[in-house]
Design a protein around this motif. Structure first.
Motif, PDB file in Angstrom:
ATOM      1  N   ALA A  70      62.426 -83.041  52.207  1.00 17.62           N
ATOM      2  CA  ALA A  70      63.837 -82.429  52.639  1.00 17.62           C
ATOM      3  C   ALA A  70      64.422 -81.723  51.880  1.00 17.62           C
ATOM      4  CB  ALA A  70      64.746 -83.405  51.935  1.00 17.62           C
ATOM      5  N   GLU A  71      65.949 -80.620  52.599  1.00 16.00           N
ATOM      6  CA  GLU A  71      66.093 -79.669  52.349  1.00 16.00           C
ATOM      7  C   GLU A  71      67.561 -79.644  52.165  1.00 16.00           C
ATOM      8  OE1 GLU A  71      63.342 -77.944  50.730  1.00 16.00           O
ATOM      9  OE2 GLU A  71      62.074 -78.015  52.213  1.00 16.00           O
ATOM     10  N   LEU A  96      55.171 -85.628  43.847  1.00 14.60           N
ATOM     11  CA  LEU A  96      55.337 -85.079  45.360  1.00 14.60           C
ATOM     12  C   LEU A  96      55.826 -83.546  43.497  1.00 14.60           C
ATOM     13  CD1 LEU A  96      59.295 -84.896  44.281  1.00 14.60           C
ATOM     14  CD2 LEU A  96      58.353 -87.721  43.952  1.00 14.60           C
ATOM     15  N   PHE A 112      47.061 -83.096  55.431  1.00 15.00           N
ATOM     16  CA  PHE A 112      47.178 -83.770  54.386  1.00 15.00           C
ATOM     17  C   PHE A 112      49.070 -83.907  55.334  1.00 15.00           C
ATOM     18  CE2 PHE A 112      50.036 -80.915  51.899  1.00 15.00           C
ATOM     19  CZ  PHE A 112      50.052 -80.374  52.238  1.00 15.00           C
ATOM     20  N   ARG A 118      49.042 -89.057  48.497  1.00 16.21           N
ATOM     21  CA  ARG A 118      49.699 -89.434  47.603  1.00 16.21           C
ATOM     22  C   ARG A 118      50.585 -90.994  47.400  1.00 16.21           C
ATOM     23  NH1 ARG A 118      48.528 -83.781  44.701  1.00 16.21           N
ATOM     24  NH2 ARG A 118      46.883 -83.467  45.725  1.00 16.21           N
TER      25      ARG A 118
HETATM   26  P1  HAM Z   1      53.973 -77.886  47.242  1.00 13.62           P
HETATM   27  O1  HAM Z   1      53.989 -78.467  45.647  1.00 13.62           O
HETATM   28  O2  HAM Z   1      53.138 -77.995  47.219  1.00 13.62           O
HETATM   29  O3  HAM Z   1      54.856 -78.330  47.314  1.00 13.62           O
HETATM   30  O4  HAM Z   1      53.637 -79.468  47.613  1.00 13.62           O
HETATM   31  C1  HAM Z   1      54.145 -80.654  47.621  1.00 13.62           C
HETATM   32  C2  HAM Z   1      53.736 -81.820  48.288  1.00 13.62           C
HETATM   33  O5  HAM Z   1      52.484 -82.276  48.437  1.00 13.62           O
HETATM   34  C3  HAM Z   1      52.684 -82.316  46.437  1.00 13.62           C
HETATM   35  O6  HAM Z   1      52.974 -82.551  45.467  1.00 13.62           O
HETATM   36  C4  HAM Z   1      51.776 -82.991  47.212  1.00 13.62           C
HETATM   37  O7  HAM Z   1      51.666 -84.375  46.472  1.00 13.62           O
HETATM   38  C5  HAM Z   1      51.565 -82.923  48.263  1.00 13.62           C
HETATM   39  N1  HAM Z   1      49.638 -82.216  48.408  1.00 13.62           N
HETATM   40  C6  HAM Z   1      49.649 -80.515  48.692  1.00 13.62           C
HETATM   41  N2  HAM Z   1      48.493 -80.882  49.322  1.00 13.62           N
HETATM   42  C7  HAM Z   1      47.912 -81.855  49.189  1.00 13.62           C
HETATM   43  C8  HAM Z   1      47.083 -81.879  50.025  1.00 13.62           C
HETATM   44  N3  HAM Z   1      46.042 -80.613  50.168  1.00 13.62           N
HETATM   45  N4  HAM Z   1      45.941 -82.935  50.056  1.00 13.62           N
HETATM   46  C9  HAM Z   1      47.466 -84.027  49.610  1.00 13.62           C
HETATM   47  N5  HAM Z   1      48.677 -83.985  49.617  1.00 13.62           N
HETATM   48  C10 HAM Z   1      48.920 -81.994  49.157  1.00 13.62           C
HETATM   49  C11 HAM Z   1      55.532 -76.969  48.760  1.00 13.62           C
HETATM   50  O8  HAM Z   1      55.234 -78.202  49.922  1.00 13.62           O
HETATM   51  C12 HAM Z   1      57.116 -77.744  48.774  1.00 13.62           C
HETATM   52  N6  HAM Z   1      56.888 -76.682  50.227  1.00 13.62           N
HETATM   53  C13 HAM Z   1      57.591 -78.526  48.367  1.00 13.62           C
HETATM   54  C14 HAM Z   1      59.448 -78.102  48.434  1.00 13.62           C
HETATM   55  C15 HAM Z   1      60.214 -78.294  49.578  1.00 13.62           C
HETATM   56  N7  HAM Z   1      59.792 -77.305  47.837  1.00 13.62           N
HETATM   57  C16 HAM Z   1      61.143 -77.233  47.997  1.00 13.62           C
HETATM   58  N8  HAM Z   1      61.535 -77.933  49.737  1.00 13.62           N
END
Ligand code: HAM
Length: 530
Positions: free
Chosen positions: A238-239, A395, A233, A423
């Motif tokens: 952003a960070e 998100l 996906f 999404r």
């Molecule tokens: P996360 O909540 O694991 O956070 O993923 C962020 C977004 O990625 C989710 O809200 C969803 O929209 C999308 N997502 C996750 N898994 C999938 C999937 N299998 N298929 C489609 N969309 C998906 C993070 O990844 C953190 N790195 C966010 C972050 C950045 N926190 C601090 N900095």
């Protein structure tokens, strides 16, 4: 027929136009907030995610695509098992499964049956697999006594394995030749925050003060595919990270990020979002909270799913990640983090909310929002969208003030988010009209030698920013008309010998049928008119 692997998909026109529209719009927004792009590798050392995201999270424990570089360590492990253990068991050894990351064997025929898993990097899933194998074995051998379960791991992993809730599983440590002990283990990135913080440390980005970085790219998680959930996906993330004196710890950064997100969603045309907000405090708050959770869970955990029973021991906070419907009423009764926040965290959270109020960004406080990754501290948030169904988080993000230190770097508070681009596009297709730019003109070369002339005219017209497509000199005129119609071109331009000689071309407006002869020098102007 060879198809794309499960959970991956091809993005085709016209959908790709929507993806490009989204990416161009977010790049504009990032520019307005002074964010700059970072591109990190699509694979990283496995250890980065184990240490950064957390071994107990679903993402790391169950969903990563991991492989080893060089020697096949599992075959080495099997060799070690034969050398060091095999003689202890009577019976026939049968290898029942071998994936790249584990080998299963059965030993039967003696007085006992043994089910063995050989695992280079044991994780909690391996215990579940042994249990599942036991149930399957009992189902096919109803009158036998239950098999014994064995997990064999390299000595270097034995301590870690001992800390897992092993239940009846017997642990065996195998000494593996040096060099085969810990071959380079690599993983397709399941998320991008750990990679960005690794790059921050590797390139000493603290010299630049506050870093405001963004990325757009694919991520990989082995999840069960469904609408809005894929194995490959895309995230737009952003960070904001830097040493504390650069302002990285300020609640103003949190509010700026949230306001940016509201602007960004408005800009691409997503309405009806809900911002869910929480503070999950600092590690000391969480230790007290985890203790309270342990106590609250003790009398009820028996009734919960196997994952929750394990989480209750290893990392009770992760119980809030549970999606099992039957567990939800129990989770509803658990204490929330709010009452465990210390004075600094409480003040930080109040300030974030007061800036959001000042800029009129609506939010909903959700004290049960803990996010599925271990690095979060203080502010945690998600934006949800009604049209998305079960996978409604468009998100997610939050603060990760201790992540740099956990990865061996200096103190570097940070906050960020990642939008699920799949999404976001899905939510847009539910509401928006696709606007694809169609060709302004289709050039029909007519007769031998005319491809050359048509190519020259096309080149001239494209310099004027016109969208131009063209056919082939072998096409009959009717075929060219059909092709022009099919792609929705506005004009068709005929390039035949007579036209080239006169240096003026027949230009037909396809909708009205009006046809005029236009001198070469005036063509672009004429087509641009409408
Ligand atoms: P996360 O909540 O694991 O956070 O993923 C962020 C977004 O990625 C989710 O809200 C969803 O929209 C999308 N997502 C996750 N898994 C999938 C999937 N299998 N298929 C489609 N969309 C998906 C993070 O990844 C953190 N790195 C966010 C972050 C950045 N926190 C601090 N900095």
């Amino acid at each position: 027929m060879i198809k794309s692997p499960r959970g991956t998909r091809d993005l085709l026109p016209p959908d790709t136009a929507l993806w490009n529209f989204v990416e161009a719009a977010v790049r504009d927004v990032f520019r307005a907030y002074n964010f700059h792009e970072i591109r990190t590798p699509i694979f990283e050392s496995t250890e980065l995610f184990a240490r950064g995201v957390g071994e107990e999270t679903d993402v790391v424990a169950k969903e990563m695509y991991t492989w080893y570089e060089g020697a096949d360590p599992d075959t080495t492990l099997l060799g070690a098992w034969y050398q060091q253990r095999h003689a202890r068991y009577a019976g026939t050894v049968r290898r029942t499964a071998a994936a790249r990351q584990h080998i299963s064997i059965d030993i039967s025929g003696g007085s006992d049956t043994y089910l063995v898993e050989l695992k280079r990097r044991p994780d909690i899933g391996v215990v579940d697999r042994l249990e599942a194998r036991k149930h399957a074995w009992l189902a096919s051998h109803p009158d036998s006594k239950p098999p014994k379960l064995i997990l064999a791991v390299p000595t270097s992993e034995a301590d870690r394995a001992k800390r897992m809730p092993l239940g009846e599983v017997i642990l065996e440590a195998l000494s593996v030749e040096p060099g085969h002990e810990s071959p380079l283990s690599l993983t397709l990135r399941p998320e991008n925050t750990a990679g960005v913080v690794r790059a921050y440390i590797e390139h000493k980005l603290w010299d630049r003060g506050l870093n405001k970085l963004f990325y757009i790219g694919p991520q990989f998680r082995r999840e069960r595919p469904q609408k809005g959930r894929y194995r490959q996906f895309y995230q737009i993330g952003a960070e904001v990270i830097g040493p504390a004196p650069s302002g990285s710890e300020s609640p103003a950064r949190d509010a700026e990020i949230l306001e940016l997100l509201a602007t960004l969603l408005d800009r691409v045309g997503i309405t009806n979002w809900t911002l869910e907000l929480n503070s999950i405090g600092c590690p000391a708050d969480r230790a007290r909270f985890n203790e309270a959770l342990r106590q609250a869970l003790a009398p009820v955990v028996e009734k919960m799913c196997a994952d929750c029973q394990r989480r209750a021991v290893t990392n009770p906070l992760r119980v809030f990640d549970c999606k099992v419907p039957a567990d939800q009423p129990i989770i509803e009764t658990l204490p929330t983090i709010t009452q465990f926040l210390d004075e600094d965290c409480r003040r930080h959270y109040e300030e974030v909310k007061s800036i959001l109020n000042a800029v009129q960004i609506p939010y909903l406080e959700n004290p049960r929002l803990v996010r599925g990754l271990d690095y979060y501290t203080r502010t945690a948030f998600e934006f949800t969208h009604g049209a998305l169904g079960a996978q409604n988080a468009i998100l997610g993000g939050g603060r990760y003030d201790g992540l740099s230190e956990a990865l061996g770097g200096p103190a570097a508070p940070g906050i960020g988010f990642a939008i699920g681009e799949d999404r976001l596009v899905l939510a847009l297709t539910e509401s928006a009209e696709l606007v694809l730019r169609k060709p302004d003109v289709y050039i029909a070369p007519l007769g031998a030698g005319m491809n050359r002339e048509a190519a020259r005219v096309a080149r001239e017209l494209r310099r004027h920013d016109l969208v131009v497509d063209l056919g082939d000199e072998s096409f009959r005129l009717t075929k060219s008309f059909e092709a022009a119609d099919k792609m929705g071109a506005r004009y068709i331009l005929i390039v035949g010998e007579t036209e080239v000689a006169a240096n003026a071309f027949a230009l037909k407006h396809l909708a009205s049928g009006e046809q005029v002869t236009v001198p070469r020098a005036e063509l672009a102007q004429r087509i641009l008119q409408k």
